[in-house]
Design a protein around this motif. Structure first.
Motif, PDB file in Angstrom:
ATOM      1  N   GLU A 204       0.803  -1.080   0.031  1.00  0.00           N
ATOM      2  CA  GLU A 204      -0.030   0.053  -0.113  1.00  0.00           C
ATOM      3  C   GLU A 204       0.936   1.252  -0.097  1.00  0.00           C
ATOM      4  O   GLU A 204       0.753   2.185  -0.887  1.00  0.00           O
ATOM      5  CB  GLU A 204      -0.732   0.021   1.409  1.00  0.00           C
ATOM      6  CG  GLU A 204      -2.169  -0.778   1.132  1.00  0.00           C
ATOM      7  CD  GLU A 204      -2.934  -0.635   2.449  1.00  0.00           C
ATOM      8  OE1 GLU A 204      -3.630  -1.563   2.633  1.00  0.00           O
ATOM      9  OE2 GLU A 204      -2.952   0.529   2.866  1.00  0.00           O
ATOM     10  N   GLU A 205       1.881   1.238   0.996  1.00  0.00           N
ATOM     11  CA  GLU A 205       2.603   2.414   1.169  1.00  0.00           C
ATOM     12  C   GLU A 205       3.663   2.641  -0.078  1.00  0.00           C
ATOM     13  O   GLU A 205       3.754   3.787  -0.668  1.00  0.00           O
ATOM     14  CB  GLU A 205       3.776   2.047   2.102  1.00  0.00           C
ATOM     15  CG  GLU A 205       4.567   3.225   2.694  1.00  0.00           C
ATOM     16  CD  GLU A 205       4.002   4.195   3.577  1.00  0.00           C
ATOM     17  OE1 GLU A 205       2.680   3.684   3.960  1.00  0.00           O
ATOM     18  OE2 GLU A 205       4.160   5.291   3.933  1.00  0.00           O
ATOM     19  N   LEU A 206       3.879   1.712  -1.075  1.00  0.00           N
ATOM     20  CA  LEU A 206       4.483   1.762  -2.254  1.00  0.00           C
ATOM     21  C   LEU A 206       3.478   2.102  -3.254  1.00  0.00           C
ATOM     22  O   LEU A 206       4.050   2.042  -4.661  1.00  0.00           O
ATOM     23  CB  LEU A 206       5.484   0.443  -2.665  1.00  0.00           C
ATOM     24  CG  LEU A 206       6.595   0.313  -1.578  1.00  0.00           C
ATOM     25  CD1 LEU A 206       7.185  -1.077  -1.824  1.00  0.00           C
ATOM     26  CD2 LEU A 206       7.627   1.293  -1.820  1.00  0.00           C
ATOM     27  N   LYS A 207       2.350   1.944  -3.101  1.00  0.00           N
ATOM     28  CA  LYS A 207       1.291   2.035  -4.069  1.00  0.00           C
ATOM     29  C   LYS A 207       1.431   0.902  -5.347  1.00  0.00           C
ATOM     30  O   LYS A 207       1.469   1.285  -6.458  1.00  0.00           O
ATOM     31  CB  LYS A 207       1.210   3.537  -4.870  1.00  0.00           C
ATOM     32  CG  LYS A 207       1.126   4.348  -3.672  1.00  0.00           C
ATOM     33  CD  LYS A 207       0.643   5.839  -4.310  1.00  0.00           C
ATOM     34  CE  LYS A 207       0.366   6.912  -3.352  1.00  0.00           C
ATOM     35  NZ  LYS A 207       1.258   6.830  -2.094  1.00  0.00           N
ATOM     36  N   LEU A 208       1.477  -0.073  -4.875  1.00  0.00           N
ATOM     37  CA  LEU A 208       1.880  -1.657  -5.511  1.00  0.00           C
ATOM     38  C   LEU A 208       1.074  -2.525  -5.416  1.00  0.00           C
ATOM     39  O   LEU A 208       1.244  -3.483  -4.935  1.00  0.00           O
ATOM     40  CB  LEU A 208       3.149  -1.764  -5.476  1.00  0.00           C
ATOM     41  CG  LEU A 208       4.564  -1.003  -6.244  1.00  0.00           C
ATOM     42  CD1 LEU A 208       5.826  -1.565  -5.861  1.00  0.00           C
ATOM     43  CD2 LEU A 208       4.282  -1.202  -7.793  1.00  0.00           C
ATOM     44  N   PRO A 209      -0.296  -2.110  -5.514  1.00  0.00           N
ATOM     45  CA  PRO A 209      -1.214  -3.349  -4.715  1.00  0.00           C
ATOM     46  C   PRO A 209      -1.089  -4.774  -5.821  1.00  0.00           C
ATOM     47  O   PRO A 209      -0.972  -4.553  -6.938  1.00  0.00           O
ATOM     48  CB  PRO A 209      -2.653  -2.703  -5.151  1.00  0.00           C
ATOM     49  CG  PRO A 209      -2.518  -1.651  -6.272  1.00  0.00           C
ATOM     50  CD  PRO A 209      -1.247  -1.076  -6.077  1.00  0.00           C
ATOM     51  N   GLY A 210      -1.109  -5.734  -5.097  1.00  0.00           N
ATOM     52  CA  GLY A 210      -0.905  -7.044  -5.612  1.00  0.00           C
ATOM     53  C   GLY A 210       0.630  -7.197  -5.988  1.00  0.00           C
ATOM     54  O   GLY A 210       0.684  -8.456  -6.810  1.00  0.00           O
ATOM     55  N   ALA A 211       1.583  -6.590  -5.708  1.00  0.00           N
ATOM     56  CA  ALA A 211       2.895  -6.839  -6.176  1.00  0.00           C
ATOM     57  C   ALA A 211       3.381  -7.923  -5.326  1.00  0.00           C
ATOM     58  O   ALA A 211       2.810  -8.284  -4.267  1.00  0.00           O
ATOM     59  CB  ALA A 211       3.596  -5.589  -5.948  1.00  0.00           C
ATOM     60  N   ASN A 212       4.330  -8.354  -5.982  1.00  0.00           N
ATOM     61  CA  ASN A 212       5.274  -9.710  -5.277  1.00  0.00           C
ATOM     62  C   ASN A 212       6.192  -9.165  -4.318  1.00  0.00           C
ATOM     63  O   ASN A 212       7.200  -8.537  -5.074  1.00  0.00           O
ATOM     64  CB  ASN A 212       5.720 -10.623  -6.242  1.00  0.00           C
ATOM     65  CG  ASN A 212       6.476 -11.806  -5.662  1.00  0.00           C
ATOM     66  OD1 ASN A 212       6.368 -12.033  -4.415  1.00  0.00           O
ATOM     67  ND2 ASN A 212       7.211 -12.729  -6.304  1.00  0.00           N
ATOM     68  N   ILE A 213       5.869  -8.944  -2.913  1.00  0.00           N
ATOM     69  CA  ILE A 213       6.908  -8.048  -2.222  1.00  0.00           C
ATOM     70  C   ILE A 213       7.789  -9.471  -1.497  1.00  0.00           C
ATOM     71  O   ILE A 213       7.390 -10.216  -1.136  1.00  0.00           O
ATOM     72  CB  ILE A 213       5.988  -7.434  -0.920  1.00  0.00           C
ATOM     73  CG1 ILE A 213       4.898  -6.408  -1.409  1.00  0.00           C
ATOM     74  CG2 ILE A 213       6.922  -6.991   0.055  1.00  0.00           C
ATOM     75  CD1 ILE A 213       5.544  -5.273  -2.214  1.00  0.00           C
ATOM     76  N   VAL A 214       8.989  -8.732  -1.642  1.00  0.00           N
ATOM     77  CA  VAL A 214      10.216  -9.868  -1.049  1.00  0.00           C
ATOM     78  C   VAL A 214      10.903  -8.976  -0.091  1.00  0.00           C
ATOM     79  O   VAL A 214      10.956  -7.815   0.377  1.00  0.00           O
ATOM     80  CB  VAL A 214      11.158  -9.931  -2.169  1.00  0.00           C
ATOM     81  CG1 VAL A 214      12.584 -10.737  -1.823  1.00  0.00           C
ATOM     82  CG2 VAL A 214      10.546 -10.697  -3.368  1.00  0.00           C
TER      83      VAL A 214
ATOM     84  N   ASP B 200       9.737  -4.684  -4.106  1.00  0.00           N
ATOM     85  CA  ASP B 200       8.938  -5.475  -5.128  1.00  0.00           C
ATOM     86  C   ASP B 200       9.832  -6.280  -5.895  1.00  0.00           C
ATOM     87  O   ASP B 200      11.024  -5.864  -6.540  1.00  0.00           O
ATOM     88  CB  ASP B 200       8.426  -4.312  -6.120  1.00  0.00           C
ATOM     89  CG  ASP B 200       7.757  -4.572  -7.282  1.00  0.00           C
ATOM     90  OD1 ASP B 200       7.279  -5.873  -7.248  1.00  0.00           O
ATOM     91  OD2 ASP B 200       7.657  -3.968  -8.198  1.00  0.00           O
ATOM     92  N   ALA B 201       9.379  -7.468  -6.027  1.00  0.00           N
ATOM     93  CA  ALA B 201      10.394  -8.619  -6.734  1.00  0.00           C
ATOM     94  C   ALA B 201      10.409  -7.858  -8.250  1.00  0.00           C
ATOM     95  O   ALA B 201      11.841  -8.329  -8.500  1.00  0.00           O
ATOM     96  CB  ALA B 201       9.615  -9.786  -6.731  1.00  0.00           C
ATOM     97  N   ALA B 202       9.516  -7.306  -8.739  1.00  0.00           N
ATOM     98  CA  ALA B 202       9.815  -7.063 -10.115  1.00  0.00           C
ATOM     99  C   ALA B 202      10.851  -5.950 -10.251  1.00  0.00           C
ATOM    100  O   ALA B 202      11.406  -5.615 -11.280  1.00  0.00           O
ATOM    101  CB  ALA B 202       8.487  -6.594 -10.826  1.00  0.00           C
ATOM    102  N   ASP B 203      10.806  -5.008  -9.184  1.00  0.00           N
ATOM    103  CA  ASP B 203      11.854  -3.809  -9.550  1.00  0.00           C
ATOM    104  C   ASP B 203      12.279  -3.674  -8.140  1.00  0.00           C
ATOM    105  O   ASP B 203      11.750  -2.636  -7.298  1.00  0.00           O
ATOM    106  CB  ASP B 203      10.529  -2.705  -9.790  1.00  0.00           C
ATOM    107  CG  ASP B 203      11.645  -1.397 -10.025  1.00  0.00           C
ATOM    108  OD1 ASP B 203      12.951  -1.390  -9.815  1.00  0.00           O
ATOM    109  OD2 ASP B 203      10.933  -0.242 -10.259  1.00  0.00           O
ATOM    110  N   PRO B 204      13.317  -4.296  -7.844  1.00  0.00           N
ATOM    111  CA  PRO B 204      13.989  -4.211  -6.291  1.00  0.00           C
ATOM    112  C   PRO B 204      14.402  -2.972  -5.921  1.00  0.00           C
ATOM    113  O   PRO B 204      14.359  -2.671  -4.680  1.00  0.00           O
ATOM    114  CB  PRO B 204      15.205  -4.843  -6.614  1.00  0.00           C
ATOM    115  CG  PRO B 204      14.939  -6.037  -7.624  1.00  0.00           C
ATOM    116  CD  PRO B 204      14.058  -5.363  -8.457  1.00  0.00           C
ATOM    117  N   ALA B 205      14.596  -1.815  -6.592  1.00  0.00           N
ATOM    118  CA  ALA B 205      14.693  -0.478  -6.293  1.00  0.00           C
ATOM    119  C   ALA B 205      13.379   0.066  -5.707  1.00  0.00           C
ATOM    120  O   ALA B 205      13.697   0.986  -4.660  1.00  0.00           O
ATOM    121  CB  ALA B 205      15.114   0.490  -7.563  1.00  0.00           C
TER     122      ALA B 205
END
Lengths: 344, 828, 176
Positions: free
Chosen positions: B548-558, B566-571
């Motif tokens: 939520e904080e990263l505004k990435l709903p449904g992201a694969n959080i690592v 975010d697994a897709a964009d580690p930065a």
């Protein structure tokens, strides 16, 4: 925690003072050398003293002196002896015997005088006060019966010194000093074959030094049987010293067994089997066999008495093989220390 | 779960979390603690092996210098014990003593010396009873009873279980071997002597700090004996200076100290002497065994009938379980289609036996593995290959209804064969040298709790702090095995943080959720699973907040390297602390829990509760011996061991457990022995431990330790955290039989008994030279009436896990009667 | 009767009161608050209480405190240099040489005495020097490795422990 009973402590500054302090109350005073035998015994309440006289500060009881006839101060620590280059050269068998005593962390404190005066040992005696109460005591301390041999009139606690059999074998002597004077006696006369009164020195005498004879062409060794590679007292010790003539014939033989009696036990039958003979497979075997009957191993240490008696022959033979330069028997570790499990 | 190669901690030899404390002398063991106004307690122990207490007079002791308190049996009349079926111990014996060392009075004084001195002033009048020294005495129906409960006479417990049709199995056999074997008792000998400090806390509460492997069970025992509400009692287990099972029972000194502290209103400390540790004992049961096995020509087993007779000592302890354990795990290594097990435990007037490393299973394992070696010899088979051909398959159910999951014994055997060059060297050994093989298996935790209930066996709570720190609460006890480190690593791994961010709070019954204790090799698997669950729940909460904080709903959080991204964009991510803050802002204070309950076992017969485990470890061991035929002295230069641990969570810790097991196994094989002295009966009734000290109880030194070649085999188990199974006990088991088998290979003599002393080998060699068989071991197995067997059809016979004849056989002895129990036992 | 003793422990001189019958072990643990030194038998049979006295390892349970005046006593608490671990401590921590940790202080002190005089001690020398210190957990080999590694670290021979293990193995089993 096991703790010591109450006592007073005085540090003696010299031999004269030690003798004087001891003479004041020889029955209730004990000399504290390294303490590695006395203090555990006092913790278990089977040796007692109202006063301990510390010998640590007595400077002229320490150190290794002399060349052809070496003298070792009674307060010299066992580890000092094992590190001494001259002793290693002249009496490697003595160094080996001392190195086999207990463990390295005990040898830094234990002394040669203490090892010679070691209290006799027995599985019924070297126990806590509570344990001894549970068997009603034994003859050596508070009871009437020697549980090792209940019908026996005597106590069978064993001499467990590693240095004694070797020093007996090489004919070493000890100096005993008291306010009454001093005397030098052969090491074997320091011992009495009695588990209760095991030392042939008076209560007021201080053992001040060990006198080693000239090496000449004596070869001596010590073989120890114990369970583990360290820590354990001997369940059998063999001190052997030989001199050979021009043709390799044995001209002089002294063999003493440790831990099978209340004093180091001479094995004259084994010596006789060697005198005049060269050391061959046959003679060393015969000398070993002759020792078997000498040992009165009883059920007072680790291992069974029958097996210890049987091993006497093997250990005497092993020591003689080494002295005679015969190949060690198959699987017998060549080095007496550091071999895993039972070591010789 | 993240994939293996991404793991930062799990699978690496990270430094254990308690290492720095231990190498700097900072770790506090129980005896290192002291409290203001603390007094010291000593116990007066029985000098007699078996006696009634006629009277006890403590008046002189009460007046002795420094004495502040005295207790006797009447002050602590409620019995206790580890198993609900045998609450037969008292903190101080009220009416009867059962072995030399049984406590009858406690004295507290200002110094330990004063307490010790006052003990001598307690006057006890005794009435002596028969000394029951051994099996013969125990089986003699004319002798006095040690307990009035149990099976008939001085039998504590009898068990008889039949799985399938052993007689039919024996008929199919080409070779039937029958052997009588003996495994002598031995003890744990932890370097640390047990110590306890009981500290009164306000309003009638008490805290008990103790060197115990089982704070939860100590808590139960204290609750029962002190008669206080359970929440008023707090037990804190300190890091144990070694346990090995020896600190798994609630002990009389712990309870007496607590009672004394409550009476006096001041802290009370007791530290046992080494001799008292020998009296606490709970060590390996001396076990006599009769083993009869049928073999086909290929070496596979058709049936086995095992009879065991355990010398239990004076109290129940874990004895009912120990008895079952001498039969339970015979089936999990090799396929055994038909099996009968008869076990019995007798009382004797000696310190109670209990659970030592391997608990009841090393004895029958010795019998089985030595007999397999005999079968291989008789059938002309290679003993390693013969074992490989009859492995119990993975994912199977054994004849006695144990569910085997992962099973890596095959790779274990292959690894030690390779390592030792078994095939090349075995037929070309120099004289006196021999190679012997044996295998084993052990539980990764018992499938059932000691006090039967439906609650978890292990619980973990996490408190996540906005600083980024994670506090981990768990009742587990560090006894040297490294459980603190595994707990911290499981949580750190899942949350992607380092061990430095973890703060542990363990083994405190007030503060930590229950973990049943450090026994039965259960902690890594059970605590590990609970920790993983708690950490995964925390990760879920944090991941949601972070997304939520990263505004990435449904992201694969690592979660890794102290970051949440975010697994897709580690930065795109944040620090772990920021993720906790994000979660705390949204949901309030963050805490999670995890717990573990083992799966239900398929066995439904009475006794099926002993043996099941979520996972079984496997070990194979090859021992090389060097035996001197002139002396019988056995040296062990090398040991090859392969252990299937499922997954090595920390390879250094795993190897440490394996090497330590080999150490203890070598001790048990060659020297360690709980020997007792019975003085001549005509002269004395005394029965004492032969040498309760560290000089004569032979624990191998640096110079007695063989070189160990360890292979860690990883057959991940679905039930283990990250696939892990146990390692603390299993690798000990094969050592003793492998030594015996190697001696046979070296010299052709059979050692059917341990420890193997040199005179035994010597005697067997002499016998062989005279034309005898060349064997040392017990001559005969006594006639024991085990009663009717529970008849349990095997899975292969289409059974349902129940006994056919359960209704005909009723509850057997070995347990306290229902009335006895109800009067003593509160429901769990 | 208690007498005043002046003890030099880890370079710190302290005055303590103790009776003549107190061992160095009792005085360290109970009078000085230095509980890092452990005890397992109090009879000289286990090695857990080993400390250094004038640089030599001794069993603190068998030494009277009154005989330690004017001598240097070193315990595990004095092993590190401030917060920096001694190489032995580091090696024990990293190589799994401490499990339950109870024998560890005694092991460390015995090992320190060895390395102080022989930093490149062979495997056999380490085993012989430590043979009076019992451990029930480790099976000893990880302790041997740690001591050898620490000795080599302190002399700058930074051989990784795995290589050391191989080197020892290549040298042959000293008892095989």
């Amino acid at each position: 925690m096991l703790r010591l009973p109450e006592f007073s402590f005085v540090a003696a500054r010299d031999i004269g003072e030690a003798c004087a302090l001891l003479a004041e109350a020889p029955k209730s005073t004990r000399l504290l050398a390294g303490g590695t035998d006395l203090l555990p015994n006092m913790k278990r309440r089977h040796q007692h003293a109202q006063r301990l006289v510390g010998l640590r500060a007595v400077a002229n009881m320490r150190g290794i002196h002399g060349d052809s006839e070496m003298r070792v101060g009674a307060m010299t620590t066992l580890s000092t002896i094992t590190r001494d280059a001259k002793l290693q050269r002249h009496w490697p068998g003595f160094v080996r015997a001392v190195q086999s005593i207990s463990s390295p962390v005990l040898r830094t404190t234990g002394t040669i005088g203490g090892n010679l005066c070691l209290d006799t040992r027995c599985n019924y005696y070297n126990q806590s006060e509570e344990w001894r109460q549970a068997i009603g005591g034994c003859m050596k301390e508070a009871g009437d019966i020697c549980w090792v041999a209940p019908s026996s009139p005597r106590c069978w606690a064993i001499s467990a010194s590693d240095s004694a059999p070797l020093l007996c074998a090489i004919g070493a002597r000890v100096r005993l000093v008291s306010v009454r004077g001093e005397r030098v006696i052969p090491v074997e006369q320091l011992f009495v074959d009695d588990g209760i009164v095991w030392l042939g020195k008076s209560d007021d005498e201080v053992l001040t030094e060990v006198l080693l004879p000239p090496v000449e062409n004596t070869k001596a060794t010590y073989w120890k049987l114990r369970r583990r590679g360290s820590i354990d007292f001997p369940v059998l010790g063999v001190g052997a010293a030989l001199r050979m003539g021009a043709h390799g014939e044995v001209t002089h033989a002294r063999i003493f067994l440790g831990a099978v009696s209340s004093a180091p036990l001479r094995a004259p039958e084994s010596e006789a089997a060697l005198l005049g003979q060269q050391l061959t497979e046959a003679t060393v075997k015969a000398a070993g066999e002759a020792a078997r009957g000498v040992a009165h191993a009883l059920d007072n240490t680790d291992f069974t008495m029958l097996w210890r008696r049987q091993m006497t022959a093997v250990w005497v033979e092993g020591a003689l093989r080494e002295l005679g330069g015969l190949p060690p028997r198959a699987q017998m570790p060549e080095t007496p220390l550091g071999a895993p499990a039972m070591s010789v | 779960m993240a994939d293996t190669n991404k793991r930062k901690l799990i699978g690496t030899s990270f430094r254990r979390v308690d290492a720095v404390g231990k190498v700097s002398g900072r770790t506090q063991f129980a005896d290192d603690l002291s409290f203001p106004r603390m007094v010291f307690m000593k116990l007066l122990r029985s000098p007699l092996p078996h006696a009634q207490i006629v009277s006890i007079d403590t008046s002189a002791a009460e007046r002795a210098p420094g004495v502040v308190g005295v207790l006797t049996g009447s002050d602590v009349p409620v019995p206790f014990g580890i198993l609900p079926v045998s609450h037969d111990e008292h903190a101080l014996c009220p009416d009867k003593v059962r072995f030399v060392g049984d406590p009858v009075a406690a004295v507290a004084a200002l110094t330990e010396e004063q307490a010790q001195a006052a003990l001598a002033l307690v006057r006890v009048e005794w009435k002596q009873l028969d000394t029951i020294a051994d099996y013969d005495d125990a089986l003699d129906a004319s002798k006095d009873l040690i307990h009035t409960y149990g099976d008939d006479h001085n039998f504590h417990k009898k068990v008889s279980l039949r799985f399938g049709d052993p007689e039919a199995g024996f008929k199919q056999a080409d070779l039937v071997l029958e052997d009588t074997m003996f495994f002598d008792g031995n003890t744990h000998l932890p370097l640390e002597q047990h110590a306890t400090i009981a500290v009164p806390e306000g309003d009638g509460r008490v805290a008990v700090w103790s060197s115990t492997q089982t704070p939860h069970y100590l808590h139960k025992a204290l609750t029962k004996v002190l008669g206080l509400p359970a929440p008023w009692i707090r037990v804190i287990a300190l890091t144990n200076g070694g346990g090995f099972g020896g600190k798994s029972d609630p002990f009389n000194h712990e309870i007496a100290a607590a009672k004394m502290a409550l009476n006096l209103g001041r802290p009370v400390k007791i530290t046992l002497t080494r001799e008292e540790v020998f009296q606490c004992h709970r060590g390996r049961h001396p076990t006599l065994m009769s083993i009869r096995t049928g073999f086909r020509k290929d070496g596979s087993m058709t049936a086995q009938h095992l009879k065991t007779l355990l010398d239990g000592g004076a109290y129940g302890s874990y004895g009912v379980a120990s008895t079952y354990y001498t039969g339970a795990l015979q089936t999990v290594t090799y396929n055994l289609p038909h099996y009968q097990f008869d076990g019995a435990r007798v009382w004797t007037n000696k310190p109670p036996c209990g659970p030592k490393r391997g608990h009841g299973t090393p004895q029958p394992r010795f019998a089985l593995e030595v007999q397999l070696d005999k079968a291989a010899h008789a059938l002309g088979l290679d003993p390693a290959a013969m074992r490989l051909k009859q492995l119990q398959p993975k994912d199977s159910i054994t004849a006695n209804w144990l569910r085997v999951g992962s099973m890596g014994l095959g790779p274990c055997i292959e690894a030690v064969m390779r390592g030792s060059k078994w095939l090349e060297r075995r037929n070309a050994m120099p004289p006196g040298r021999g190679l012997g093989i044996a295998c084993s298996s052990y539980l990764s935790g018992a499938g059932l709790p000691i006090n039967w209930n439906h609650m978890p066996h292990s619980g973990v709570q996490l408190k996540l702090d906005r600083s980024g720190g994670v506090a981990v609460f768990c009742g587990q006890t560090e006894i040297g095995q490294g459980s603190d480190s595994i707990l911290a690593a499981c949580v750190a791994e899942i949350l992607g943080i380092s061990l430095q961010e973890i703060r542990l709070c363990v083994a405190d019954t007030d503060l930590t959720p229950v973990d049943l204790g450090s026994y039965s090799s259960r902690v890594t698997l059970m605590m590990g699973n609970a920790a993983v669950q708690a950490a995964e729940r925390a990760r879920e909460i944090l991941a949601r907040a972070a997304a939520e904080e990263l505004k990435l709903p449904g992201a694969n959080i690592v979660f890794a390297d102290g970051r949440v991204f975010d697994a897709a964009d580690p930065a795109r991510g944040m620090s772990f602390a920021a993720a906790v803050q994000a979660a705390e802002s949204r949901y309030g204070t963050i805490g999670t829990t995890g717990s573990y309950t083992p799966p239900r076992a398929p066995g439904r017969y009475r006794g099926a509760g002993v043996g099941p485990s979520p996972a079984y470890s496997y070990s194979a061991c090859i021992v090389e011996v060097d035996v001197d035929p002139a002396t019988g002295i056995v040296r062990v230069p090398d040991v090859w061991i392969a252990h299937d641990v499922g997954r090595a969570l920390n390879p250094t810790l795993v190897a440490g457990q394996v090497e330590g097991s080999i150490y203890m196994g070598i001790g048990e094989a060659l020297m360690e022995e709980s020997a007792f002295r019975r003085l001549p009966e005509k002269l004395s009734s005394a029965l004492v431990h032969k040498f309760p000290n560290m000089l004569e109880y032979k624990s191998p030194t640096f110079l007695d330790m063989p070189r160990v070649h360890t292979s860690i085999i990883e057959e991940p188990d679905a039930n283990g955290p990250f696939g892990a199974k146990e390692v603390g006990q299993g690798p000990l088991l094969p050592v003793m039989p492998a030594v015996s088998n190697a001696i046979f290979h070296a010299l052709g003599v059979r050692m059917d008994q341990v420890p193997i002393h040199p005179w035994m080998v010597f005697k067997a060699l002499e016998e062989k030279r005279r034309g005898g068989v060349g064997r040392y071991g017990p001559k005969a197995f006594p006639a024991v009436d085990y009663g009717a067997s529970l008849d349990v059809p095997t899975p292969a016979e289409g059974g349902d896990g129940k006994a056919r004849n359960a209704d005909d056989i009723g509850v057997r002895g070995g347990t306290m009667s229902e009335t006895q129990r109800q009067s003593q036992e509160k429901p769990c | 009767m208690e007498t005043a003793l002046k003890l030099n422990v880890n370079g710190e001189v302290r005055q303590v009161l103790a009776p003549a019958n107190h061992s160095l072990l009792e005085v360290l643990r109970e009078r000085c608050g230095l509980t890092g030194t452990k005890h397992g038998c109090e009879l000289g049979e286990c090695g857990a209480c080993t400390v250094l006295l004038d640089g030599e390892p001794v069993l603190a349970c068998l030494v009277l405190a009154v005989e330690c005046e004017d001598r240097r006593v070193e315990t595990v608490e004095g092993l590190s240099n401030g917060a920096a671990l001694h190489p032995l401590q580091q090696a024990f921590a990293d190589l799994g040489a401490a499990q339950c940790g109870y024998c560890t202080p005694g092991m460390l002190m015995t090992a320190k005495a060895l390395l102080d005089s022989n930093p490149l001690a062979s495997e056999m020398e380490v085993r012989e020097a430590l043979a009076g210190n019992l451990c029930r957990c480790t099976g000893y080999w990880k302790i041997v490795e740690a001591v050898q590694w620490a000795g080599r670290m302190s002399t700058g021979d930074m051989v990784p422990p795995q290589c050391l293990r191989e080197r020892n193995a290549a040298g042959g089993c000293s008892h095989g």
